[in-house]
Design an enzyme around this catalytic site. Structure first.
Site, PDB file in Angstrom:
ATOM      1  N   GLU A 154       0.830  -1.207   0.000  1.00  0.00           N
ATOM      2  CA  GLU A 154       0.000   0.000   0.000  1.00  0.00           C
ATOM      3  C   GLU A 154       0.864   1.257   0.000  1.00  0.00           C
ATOM      4  O   GLU A 154       0.553   2.244  -0.672  1.00  0.00           O
ATOM      5  CB  GLU A 154      -0.919  -0.018   1.219  1.00  0.00           C
ATOM      6  CG  GLU A 154      -2.180   0.791   1.047  1.00  0.00           C
ATOM      7  CD  GLU A 154      -3.202   0.444   2.123  1.00  0.00           C
ATOM      8  OE1 GLU A 154      -4.209  -0.175   1.787  1.00  0.00           O
ATOM      9  OE2 GLU A 154      -2.980   0.790   3.299  1.00  0.00           O
ATOM     10  N   GLU A 209     -13.681 -13.339  -5.941  1.00  0.00           N
ATOM     11  CA  GLU A 209     -12.340 -13.043  -6.461  1.00  0.00           C
ATOM     12  C   GLU A 209     -11.227 -13.417  -5.472  1.00  0.00           C
ATOM     13  O   GLU A 209     -10.050 -13.305  -5.794  1.00  0.00           O
ATOM     14  CB  GLU A 209     -12.221 -11.569  -6.875  1.00  0.00           C
ATOM     15  CG  GLU A 209     -12.392 -10.528  -5.791  1.00  0.00           C
ATOM     16  CD  GLU A 209     -13.833 -10.170  -5.486  1.00  0.00           C
ATOM     17  OE1 GLU A 209     -14.750 -10.923  -5.881  1.00  0.00           O
ATOM     18  OE2 GLU A 209     -14.054  -9.129  -4.834  1.00  0.00           O
ATOM     19  N   CYS A 256      -8.570  -2.262   3.787  1.00  0.00           N
ATOM     20  CA  CYS A 256      -8.523  -3.503   4.573  1.00  0.00           C
ATOM     21  C   CYS A 256      -9.803  -3.805   5.329  1.00  0.00           C
ATOM     22  O   CYS A 256      -9.955  -4.901   5.850  1.00  0.00           O
ATOM     23  CB  CYS A 256      -7.328  -3.510   5.517  1.00  0.00           C
ATOM     24  SG  CYS A 256      -7.060  -1.988   6.369  1.00  0.00           S
ATOM     25  N   GLU A 301       2.066   1.675  -3.403  1.00  0.00           N
ATOM     26  CA  GLU A 301       0.962   2.112  -4.273  1.00  0.00           C
ATOM     27  C   GLU A 301       0.719   3.615  -4.098  1.00  0.00           C
ATOM     28  O   GLU A 301       0.521   4.344  -5.080  1.00  0.00           O
ATOM     29  CB  GLU A 301      -0.310   1.318  -3.956  1.00  0.00           C
ATOM     30  CG  GLU A 301      -1.465   1.660  -4.903  1.00  0.00           C
ATOM     31  CD  GLU A 301      -2.774   0.960  -4.551  1.00  0.00           C
ATOM     32  OE1 GLU A 301      -2.784   0.046  -3.696  1.00  0.00           O
ATOM     33  OE2 GLU A 301      -3.800   1.359  -5.143  1.00  0.00           O
ATOM     34  N   CYS A 356     -10.898  -1.624  14.299  1.00  0.00           N
ATOM     35  CA  CYS A 356     -11.205  -3.053  14.495  1.00  0.00           C
ATOM     36  C   CYS A 356     -11.419  -3.425  15.949  1.00  0.00           C
ATOM     37  O   CYS A 356     -12.105  -4.401  16.235  1.00  0.00           O
ATOM     38  CB  CYS A 356     -10.098  -3.914  13.927  1.00  0.00           C
ATOM     39  SG  CYS A 356     -10.111  -3.905  12.156  1.00  0.00           S
ATOM     40  N   LYS A 413     -15.624  -9.927   7.855  1.00  0.00           N
ATOM     41  CA  LYS A 413     -14.521 -10.760   7.335  1.00  0.00           C
ATOM     42  C   LYS A 413     -15.026 -12.120   6.879  1.00  0.00           C
ATOM     43  O   LYS A 413     -14.420 -12.760   6.024  1.00  0.00           O
ATOM     44  CB  LYS A 413     -13.446 -10.947   8.409  1.00  0.00           C
ATOM     45  CG  LYS A 413     -12.659  -9.692   8.711  1.00  0.00           C
ATOM     46  CD  LYS A 413     -11.545  -9.466   7.708  1.00  0.00           C
ATOM     47  CE  LYS A 413     -10.824  -8.157   7.942  1.00  0.00           C
ATOM     48  NZ  LYS A 413     -10.047  -7.711   6.799  1.00  0.00           N
ATOM     49  N   GLU A 442     -16.054 -11.396   3.452  1.00  0.00           N
ATOM     50  CA  GLU A 442     -14.884 -11.085   2.613  1.00  0.00           C
ATOM     51  C   GLU A 442     -14.215 -12.384   2.120  1.00  0.00           C
ATOM     52  O   GLU A 442     -13.831 -12.508   0.962  1.00  0.00           O
ATOM     53  CB  GLU A 442     -13.874 -10.264   3.413  1.00  0.00           C
ATOM     54  CG  GLU A 442     -12.644  -9.865   2.611  1.00  0.00           C
ATOM     55  CD  GLU A 442     -11.590  -9.127   3.448  1.00  0.00           C
ATOM     56  OE1 GLU A 442     -11.239  -9.616   4.531  1.00  0.00           O
ATOM     57  OE2 GLU A 442     -11.133  -8.072   3.021  1.00  0.00           O
ATOM     58  N   SER A 460      -7.456   1.734  -2.535  1.00  0.00           N
ATOM     59  CA  SER A 460      -6.231   0.987  -2.834  1.00  0.00           C
ATOM     60  C   SER A 460      -6.599  -0.393  -3.392  1.00  0.00           C
ATOM     61  O   SER A 460      -7.579  -1.012  -2.956  1.00  0.00           O
ATOM     62  CB  SER A 460      -5.429   0.808  -1.537  1.00  0.00           C
ATOM     63  OG  SER A 460      -4.532  -0.261  -1.666  1.00  0.00           O
TER      64      SER A 460
HETATM   65 FE1  HC1 Z   1      -8.657  -5.586  11.265  1.00  0.00          FE
HETATM   66 FE2  HC1 Z   1      -6.989  -5.841   9.404  1.00  0.00          FE
HETATM   67  S1  HC1 Z   1      -6.740  -4.406  11.156  1.00  0.00           S
HETATM   68  S2  HC1 Z   1      -9.142  -5.136   9.076  1.00  0.00           S
HETATM   69  O1  HC1 Z   1      -9.337  -4.078  11.575  1.00  0.00           O
HETATM   70  O2  HC1 Z   1      -6.298  -4.619   8.166  1.00  0.00           O
HETATM   71  O3  HC1 Z   1     -10.967  -7.372  11.272  1.00  0.00           O
HETATM   72  O4  HC1 Z   1      -7.825  -6.442  13.983  1.00  0.00           O
HETATM   73  O5  HC1 Z   1      -7.424  -8.233  10.895  1.00  0.00           O
HETATM   74  O6  HC1 Z   1      -7.410  -8.006   7.343  1.00  0.00           O
HETATM   75  O7  HC1 Z   1      -4.205  -6.850   9.956  1.00  0.00           O
HETATM   76  C1  HC1 Z   1     -10.121  -6.687  11.377  1.00  0.00           C
HETATM   77  C2  HC1 Z   1      -8.220  -6.108  13.039  1.00  0.00           C
HETATM   78  C3  HC1 Z   1      -7.620  -7.110  10.676  1.00  0.00           C
HETATM   79  C4  HC1 Z   1      -7.174  -7.192   8.110  1.00  0.00           C
HETATM   80  C5  HC1 Z   1      -5.239  -6.515   9.723  1.00  0.00           C
END
Ligand code: HC1
Length: 568
Positions: free
Chosen positions: A278, A365, A298, A281, A502, A357, A360, A318
């Site tokens: 990132e 993809e 993220c 980028e 998070c 998550k 996700e 990103s």
């Molecule tokens: Fe998160 Fe991440 S910080 S998004 O908040 O970017 O869920 O903890 O795991 O993938 O590393 C959540 C937390 C986490 C991702 C990272």
């Protein structure tokens, strides 16, 4: 200032104070259900009624402000009986199968009915038909347990600005519902799970995947590995009864080994990798007239939000996958090759503070390794359930270290778990990459803290980089609207879907009000401070992966495995 008398005691409070707050000041605990410390008060449930001298009808303490000279009684026979009747009415329309409820022992209705000494419900049961909505990959809704407090609607509309759930119908027919009685997966739910975190009962909860994990561990033909998100190490302890903010990293590692995982790795390794990709980028966009501001990618609830509501601005996001997904892609390519494992035989489990998550991981993809990169996602709460079910006393375990190489990480990765952390981690690296100089003062305090919208200007060599950090989607919306109006001059924006980042994710321990979130945030920065390496580009395991496998940041292999595209 306003002077009032509560149960015979004089008290002076600021103008605009509610009766509830005034009572709290003199240690009188008024019962509440619809009221939540981080939400606006709506006065929906009426359990907080009190008597005000000179008024025939009760006043709701949560939404009545005090007047000078007011005389309030909180504990008369009339008040106690009326509260009991309200409680009985709520219970009579609530499916109270407490023994098997996900919120048993952590249910505000259960606690309050005990506290109010309700030991007999005199009204006939009037429960909605049991139609449990399991359509979502992340969230389950059970209207037969809903007590219509309205907190979920408020958080979804006012905090997240999403509006997936509504109040439908009127008066006693009022329901918390989805438009046209749709299912959760038919509407624009971003799976953030904030509704779960504020629900006082078990009417909405995460999809439980713990059995799938037990089954995978049991399967002798599978190599089962696990990654732990940054925020989980400061919240799992809380879920099993320790103080909020307790750091239990090494104990989680020991526990996961004891229950049979073959390797215990760290999402933080992939967070360092994210910074490499990132950060580069961002530099590429800055040097090549790319789309700015670049926004972080993220947080999957945020990604779903922008895909639903501002698809025309997706170029700002990103192309980096989240650390969870970078980890999965590398686990099923680099790791399996290095250790001669058939990618078909590996199961990748994630422990996340986040309900989104789960969704996700199953995006179509997310299979650049040739297989679904992450197989099973558990929330912090689900891992807490596994701890209890295993009967292993996690709090007593000796701390153990993560496995190498995908378990090695830096302080920069640790702070991903708090709002502002991704930005701080990125700037620690970008500064040194651009200037070639050591960044002396790496604690970027301007970017820290739970506030929803922060900004700063960071001087990097000749560059003045203007950055913003936002959490919760209504604050993300502010940035998106600025971009649309051509009024946004930030270069880089960190967006986290959940309030506080998070650590406030939809899979975290309940309750998780702002006071508790602050303790989790303190834990996160304590972890960072205690690590010997605190910059992602100094992570030896990350450097080794580039050398042995990926080549360079933004290179061909990185592009295939670590970057993605979004749905327009
Ligand atoms: Fe998160 Fe991440 S910080 S998004 O908040 O970017 O869920 O903890 O795991 O993938 O590393 C959540 C937390 C986490 C991702 C990272």
């Amino acid at each position: 200032k306003v002077s009032v008398n509560i149960n015979g005691k004089d008290v002076t409070v600021d103008e605009g104070t509610t009766i509830l707050e005034a009572c709290k000041k003199i240690n009188i605990k008024i019962p509440t259900l619809c009221n939540h410390p981080d939400l606006e008060t709506k006065g929906n449930c009426r359990i907080c009624i009190v008597e005000v001298e000179g008024q025939k009808i009760f006043s709701a303490a949560c939404c009545t402000t005090v007047r000078d000279g007011m005389k309030i009684k909180t504990n008369t026979k009339r008040v106690r009986e009326a509260r009991k009747i309200i409680m009985e009415l709520i219970i009579s329309s609530h499916r109270d199968e407490c023994l098997s409820c996900v919120r048993s022992n952590n249910c505000e209705l259960q606690t309050l009915s005990k506290e109010l000494n309700v030991n007999n419900v005199t009204f006939d049961k009037n429960i909605r038909p049991i139609k449990i909505d399991k359509s979502s990959p992340a969230i389950v809704r059970d209207p037969s347990k809903c007590i219509k407090c309205g907190r979920c609607v408020e958080v979804c509309h006012d905090v997240q600005g999403v509006g997936a759930i509504y109040n439908a119908f009127r008066s006693s027919d009022m329901e918390i519902s989805l438009p046209f009685e749709a299912k959760l997966d038919d509407v624009e739910c971003v799976y953030c799970g904030q509704c779960i975190n504020v629900c006082p009962v078990g009417a909405i909860y995460e999809k439980d995947d713990t059995e799938n994990v037990w089954d995978a561990i049991e399967d002798k033909n599978k190599h089962v590995i696990v990654q732990i998100a940054p925020a989980v190490r400061v919240s799992l302890g809380e879920e099993i009864g320790m103080e909020p903010g307790s750091i239990v990293t090494g104990k989680i590692v020991a526990f996961l080994r004891r229950i049979g995982f073959d390797k215990v790795f760290d999402t933080n390794f992939a967070a360092d990798l994210t910074i490499m990709e990132e950060g580069n980028e961002l530099l590429y966009r800055l040097k090549n007239n790319g789309t700015l501001p670049m926004m972080t990618s993220c947080s999957p609830g945020w990604i779903r939000y922008i895909e639903f509501f501002y698809p025309e601005l997706l170029d700002h996001v990103s192309s980096c996958k989240s650390p969870q997904q970078m980890f999965g892609a590398l686990a099923k390519s680099y790791y399996t090759q290095k250790f001669n494992i058939d990618p078909k035989d590996i199961v990748v489990v994630s422990i996340m503070p986040c309900t989104a998550k789960k969704a996700e991981a199953i995006r179509k993809e997310m299979n650049d390794s040739g297989h679904q990169d992450v197989d099973i996602v558990l929330t912090t709460r689900e891992l807490g359930r596994m701890v209890k079910e295993s009967r292993i006393l996690l709090e007593e375990l000796q701390e153990e270290e993560f496995d190498a190489p995908l378990g090695i990480s830096t302080g920069a990765a640790a702070i991903f778990g708090s709002t502002g952390g991704v930005m701080e981690a990125a700037l620690r690296t970008v500064y040194e990459v651009v200037t070639g100089e050591e960044l002396e003062n790496i604690d970027l305090y301007d970017l820290r803290g739970i506030e929803g919208f922060k900004e700063s200007i960071v001087k990097i060599g000749e560059l003045e980089v203007k950055v913003a950090v936002v959490n919760s989607l209504k604050n993300a919306k502010k940035i998106l609207e600025m971009i649309k109006k051509g009024e946004c001059d930030y270069h880089f924006v960190e967006v986290m879907c959940c309030p506080g980042g998070c650590i406030g994710g939809g899979g975290q321990p309940i309750p998780g009000n702002n006071e508790i979130k602050m303790k989790r945030i303190d834990g996160i920065y304590y972890v960072d401070k205690g690590l010997s390496i605190r910059k992602s580009h100094k992570n030896p395991a990350v450097l080794q992966v580039y050398k042995e496998y990926l080549g360079e940041p933004l290179g061909e292999k990185s592009h295939k495995l670590l970057h993605t595209h979004y749905n327009y």
